[in-house]
Design a protein around this motif. Structure first.
Motif, PDB file in Angstrom:
ATOM      1  N   ALA A 199      17.081   0.389  -7.222  1.00  0.00           N
ATOM      2  CA  ALA A 199      15.811  -0.322  -7.362  1.00  0.00           C
ATOM      3  C   ALA A 199      14.954  -0.310  -6.105  1.00  0.00           C
ATOM      4  CB  ALA A 199      16.067  -1.770  -7.772  1.00  0.00           C
ATOM      5  N   ILE A 200      15.558  -0.107  -4.931  1.00  0.00           N
ATOM      6  CA  ILE A 200      14.843  -0.282  -3.666  1.00  0.00           C
ATOM      7  C   ILE A 200      15.102   0.901  -2.747  1.00  0.00           C
ATOM      8  CG2 ILE A 200      14.586  -1.778  -1.638  1.00  0.00           C
ATOM      9  CD1 ILE A 200      15.708  -4.080  -3.354  1.00  0.00           C
ATOM     10  N   GLU A 201      14.066   1.339  -2.049  1.00  0.00           N
ATOM     11  CA  GLU A 201      14.215   2.315  -0.972  1.00  0.00           C
ATOM     12  C   GLU A 201      13.153   2.059   0.088  1.00  0.00           C
ATOM     13  OE1 GLU A 201      13.330   6.469  -1.910  1.00  0.00           O
ATOM     14  OE2 GLU A 201      12.382   5.823  -3.782  1.00  0.00           O
ATOM     15  N   LEU A 202      13.241   2.765   1.201  1.00  0.00           N
ATOM     16  CA  LEU A 202      12.318   2.550   2.305  1.00  0.00           C
ATOM     17  C   LEU A 202      11.091   3.437   2.162  1.00  0.00           C
ATOM     18  CD1 LEU A 202      14.809   2.374   5.323  1.00  0.00           C
ATOM     19  CD2 LEU A 202      13.890   0.498   3.939  1.00  0.00           C
ATOM     20  N   ASP A 203       9.929   2.890   2.559  1.00  0.00           N
ATOM     21  CA  ASP A 203       8.695   3.675   2.511  1.00  0.00           C
ATOM     22  C   ASP A 203       8.525   4.470   3.799  1.00  0.00           C
ATOM     23  OD1 ASP A 203       7.791   1.912   4.464  1.00  0.00           O
ATOM     24  OD2 ASP A 203       6.170   1.072   3.248  1.00  0.00           O
ATOM     25  N   ALA A 204       7.362   5.059   3.981  1.00  0.00           N
ATOM     26  CA  ALA A 204       7.121   5.910   5.145  1.00  0.00           C
ATOM     27  C   ALA A 204       7.155   5.134   6.454  1.00  0.00           C
ATOM     28  CB  ALA A 204       5.776   6.622   4.987  1.00  0.00           C
ATOM     29  N   ALA A 217       3.092   2.062  -0.813  1.00  0.00           N
ATOM     30  CA  ALA A 217       4.307   1.755  -1.556  1.00  0.00           C
ATOM     31  C   ALA A 217       4.164   0.367  -2.167  1.00  0.00           C
ATOM     32  CB  ALA A 217       5.510   1.807  -0.614  1.00  0.00           C
ATOM     33  N   ASP A 218       5.024   0.052  -3.108  1.00  0.00           N
ATOM     34  CA  ASP A 218       5.026  -1.292  -3.705  1.00  0.00           C
ATOM     35  C   ASP A 218       6.010  -2.150  -2.902  1.00  0.00           C
ATOM     36  OD1 ASP A 218       4.508  -3.395  -5.320  1.00  0.00           O
ATOM     37  OD2 ASP A 218       5.313  -2.535  -7.162  1.00  0.00           O
ATOM     38  N   ASN A 219       5.565  -2.535  -1.710  1.00  0.00           N
ATOM     39  CA  ASN A 219       6.451  -3.203  -0.747  1.00  0.00           C
ATOM     40  C   ASN A 219       6.951  -4.556  -1.224  1.00  0.00           C
ATOM     41  OD1 ASN A 219       4.291  -1.703   1.434  1.00  0.00           O
ATOM     42  ND2 ASN A 219       6.481  -1.382   1.696  1.00  0.00           N
ATOM     43  N   LEU A 220       8.181  -4.880  -0.809  1.00  0.00           N
ATOM     44  CA  LEU A 220       8.788  -6.150  -1.146  1.00  0.00           C
ATOM     45  C   LEU A 220       8.440  -7.205  -0.102  1.00  0.00           C
ATOM     46  CD1 LEU A 220      12.364  -5.049  -2.270  1.00  0.00           C
ATOM     47  CD2 LEU A 220      10.192  -4.918  -3.496  1.00  0.00           C
ATOM     48  N   GLY A 227       9.190  -9.689  -5.882  1.00  0.00           N
ATOM     49  CA  GLY A 227       8.402  -9.971  -4.684  1.00  0.00           C
ATOM     50  C   GLY A 227       7.606  -8.784  -4.206  1.00  0.00           C
ATOM     51  N   ASN A 228       7.400  -7.798  -5.080  1.00  0.00           N
ATOM     52  CA  ASN A 228       6.652  -6.606  -4.679  1.00  0.00           C
ATOM     53  C   ASN A 228       5.146  -6.878  -4.658  1.00  0.00           C
ATOM     54  OD1 ASN A 228       5.635  -5.718  -7.520  1.00  0.00           O
ATOM     55  ND2 ASN A 228       7.829  -6.069  -7.785  1.00  0.00           N
ATOM     56  N   ASN A 260       0.098  -4.181   3.423  1.00  0.00           N
ATOM     57  CA  ASN A 260       0.059  -3.417   2.180  1.00  0.00           C
ATOM     58  C   ASN A 260      -1.361  -3.396   1.651  1.00  0.00           C
ATOM     59  OD1 ASN A 260       0.184  -3.506  -1.008  1.00  0.00           O
ATOM     60  ND2 ASN A 260       1.992  -2.383  -0.311  1.00  0.00           N
ATOM     61  N   ALA A 261      -1.868  -2.204   1.352  1.00  0.00           N
ATOM     62  CA  ALA A 261      -3.270  -2.048   0.969  1.00  0.00           C
ATOM     63  C   ALA A 261      -3.608  -2.796  -0.315  1.00  0.00           C
ATOM     64  CB  ALA A 261      -3.604  -0.573   0.828  1.00  0.00           C
ATOM     65  N   VAL A 262      -2.714  -2.776  -1.292  1.00  0.00           N
ATOM     66  CA  VAL A 262      -2.987  -3.440  -2.561  1.00  0.00           C
ATOM     67  C   VAL A 262      -3.077  -4.952  -2.373  1.00  0.00           C
ATOM     68  CG1 VAL A 262      -2.042  -3.945  -4.853  1.00  0.00           C
ATOM     69  CG2 VAL A 262      -1.984  -1.604  -3.964  1.00  0.00           C
ATOM     70  N   LEU A 263      -2.121  -5.512  -1.649  1.00  0.00           N
ATOM     71  CA  LEU A 263      -2.127  -6.956  -1.442  1.00  0.00           C
ATOM     72  C   LEU A 263      -3.300  -7.393  -0.572  1.00  0.00           C
ATOM     73  CD1 LEU A 263      -0.831  -9.625  -1.993  1.00  0.00           C
ATOM     74  CD2 LEU A 263       0.769  -9.210  -0.119  1.00  0.00           C
ATOM     75  N   GLU A 264      -3.627  -6.596   0.426  1.00  0.00           N
ATOM     76  CA  GLU A 264      -4.770  -6.925   1.276  1.00  0.00           C
ATOM     77  C   GLU A 264      -6.051  -6.989   0.456  1.00  0.00           C
ATOM     78  OE1 GLU A 264      -6.834  -5.492   5.479  1.00  0.00           O
ATOM     79  OE2 GLU A 264      -5.585  -4.082   4.350  1.00  0.00           O
ATOM     80  N   ARG A 265      -6.232  -6.026  -0.435  1.00  0.00           N
ATOM     81  CA  ARG A 265      -7.451  -6.028  -1.247  1.00  0.00           C
ATOM     82  C   ARG A 265      -7.460  -7.206  -2.213  1.00  0.00           C
ATOM     83  NH1 ARG A 265      -9.938  -0.598  -3.598  1.00  0.00           N
ATOM     84  NH2 ARG A 265      -9.876  -0.268  -1.338  1.00  0.00           N
ATOM     85  N   ALA A 266      -6.297  -7.527  -2.777  1.00  0.00           N
ATOM     86  CA  ALA A 266      -6.218  -8.651  -3.714  1.00  0.00           C
ATOM     87  C   ALA A 266      -6.581  -9.955  -3.024  1.00  0.00           C
ATOM     88  CB  ALA A 266      -4.823  -8.734  -4.314  1.00  0.00           C
TER      89      ALA A 266
END
Length: 406
Positions: free
Chosen positions: A75-80, A152-155, A239-240, A268-274
């Protein structure tokens, strides 16, 4: 205390005018050099101890991430950037489905197009090509879609310990005029009353000790009309960022004027924009700085522009040694030597910046409910700790200083 007493005595002797010394009776004055030397040695030892603690917390954070990934490889791995995220998925903004052609040609697949309620946001979920790990795919996708925002869909992790010993106690009630409050966390248990809880993860809403404690603290500090977005449920990758963004959108669209988030993660770009979209709609977002210590990377969402960043103090008004940091700091509040409720409704001891955050959020909601400027109201209440004026340890001061939870 001994250090500051010694320094005060020593500096006072050094600064005393010569005439005053001459007028004194002939007495044997203490030797200033050894006194100062001992005090400075003590200060050096204190600084060294703090550095060791910060280093230990930083190492523990990295070990915890490593254990999480190893235990949940499906379910989980590391992003760049080396941060944990949902396995095999990337999030893309600012690009139409038609413009995703280069990504499809490289083996990426469209999993879904997410229209986030209340925030006027659209996010594409892309599946990673076989044979690529998440970090490699993230870098490749950014090259293929240079005009898009790729992340990524960071946790994000809860920033406090809500597993203390439980003690049965009768519930208290608190009623006040306050703006509606939203909460992004795990769901509270049935004994902690909220207006509504909605799930944004597999198995959600699902009662959690952390979510129950945060909700009980909100109520104890005077918050009302509390709605909860459960972004954890039973999901291993809960928590993503996408779940948090969707939960925030629901809270905004359902009328929450203040949203408290006791979670921390990477930028995280998605959360920042939200969060930017929520703020443009007049919603105040309050977030914890985390408990990974001062050597940890800046905590998000607390570090985003305009978010009210909160740290914690103990019952003696000392900053928690494990408190993390953000790119700015607004207020401190009690985060230790306080109590809340667990998922079974029992009274438990709490510790962490997670539990300071809802106290500040409740104060903001109360001020807004009375038609006041929340910033002015909190500044009036805040007790200046540390050096005079705002600082990096306590922010603009201690809010809700007498709050003990319930």
């Amino acid at each position: 205390m001994r250090i500051f007493t010694l320094l005060s005595v020593a500096l006072g002797l050094i600064a005393a005018p010569l005439a005053a010394q001459v007028a004194l009776p002939r007495v044997q004055l203490p030797q200033v050099g050894p006194v100062l030397g001992e005090a400075l040695d003590d200060l050096d030892e204190t600084r060294a101890a703090l550095r060791r603690t910060a280093d230990r917390l930083a190492r523990e954070r990295l070990r915890a991430i490593d254990r999480l990934v190893r235990r949940n490889p499906d379910a989980i791995e590391l992003d760049a950037e080396g941060a944990p995220a949902r396995r095999g998925e990337l999030l893309v903004m600012d690009v139409s489905t038609e413009a995703l052609g280069p990504a499809f040609g490289a083996g990426f697949t469209l999993l879904s197009r997410e229209e986030i309620e209340g925030l006027d946001m659209s996010v594409a979920r892309l599946g990673v090509p076989a044979g690529l790990d998440l970090g490699e795919a993230q870098l490749l996708l950014a090259q293929l879609l240079p005009m898009a925002k790729v992340s990524a869909d960071n946790l994000h992790f809860q920033s406090g310990n809500a597993n203390g010993a439980a003690l049965a106690i009768s519930a208290q009630s608190s009623a006040s005029t306050a703006a509606p409050v939203g909460m992004i966390d795990g769901a509270p248990g049935s004994s902690v009353k909220v207006t509504e809880a909605r799930g944004f993860a597999k198995g959600a809403p699902f009662p959690s000790n952390h979510g129950s404690a945060v909700a009980s603290l909100l109520a104890s500090a005077g918050a009302s009309n509390i709605k909860v977005a459960d972004v954890y449920g039973t999901d291993k990758a809960g928590g993503n960022a996408l779940a948090i963004a969707k939960g925030l959108g629901w809270l905004v669209s359902s009328g929450s004027k203040v949203v408290t988030i006791s979670l921390v993660g990477p930028n995280n770009a998605v959360l920042e924009r939200a969060i930017g979209a929520a703020r443009r709609k007049g919603v105040v977002v309050v977030a914890a700085v985390g408990n990974d210590g001062p050597a940890a990377p800046p905590a998000y969402p607390a570090s985003y522009d305009g978010v009210v960043a909160v740290t914690a103090v103990d019952g003696k008004r000392r900053a928690l040694i494990e408190a993390g940091r953000a790119l700015h700091l607004d207020y401190s509040a009690p985060g230790a030597d306080i109590h809340g409720r667990n998922a079974k409704g029992k009274r438990i001891a709490l510790r962490g910046t997670s539990f300071a955050t809802p106290l500040v959020a409740a104060r903001i909601a109360r001020a807004m409910g009375h038609g006041r400027s929340w910033r002015s109201a909190l500044d009036e209440e805040a007790i200046d700790l540390g050096r005079k004026g705002p600082d990096d340890t306590y922010g603009r001061g201690l809010v809700c200083g007498t709050c003990k939870g319930r």
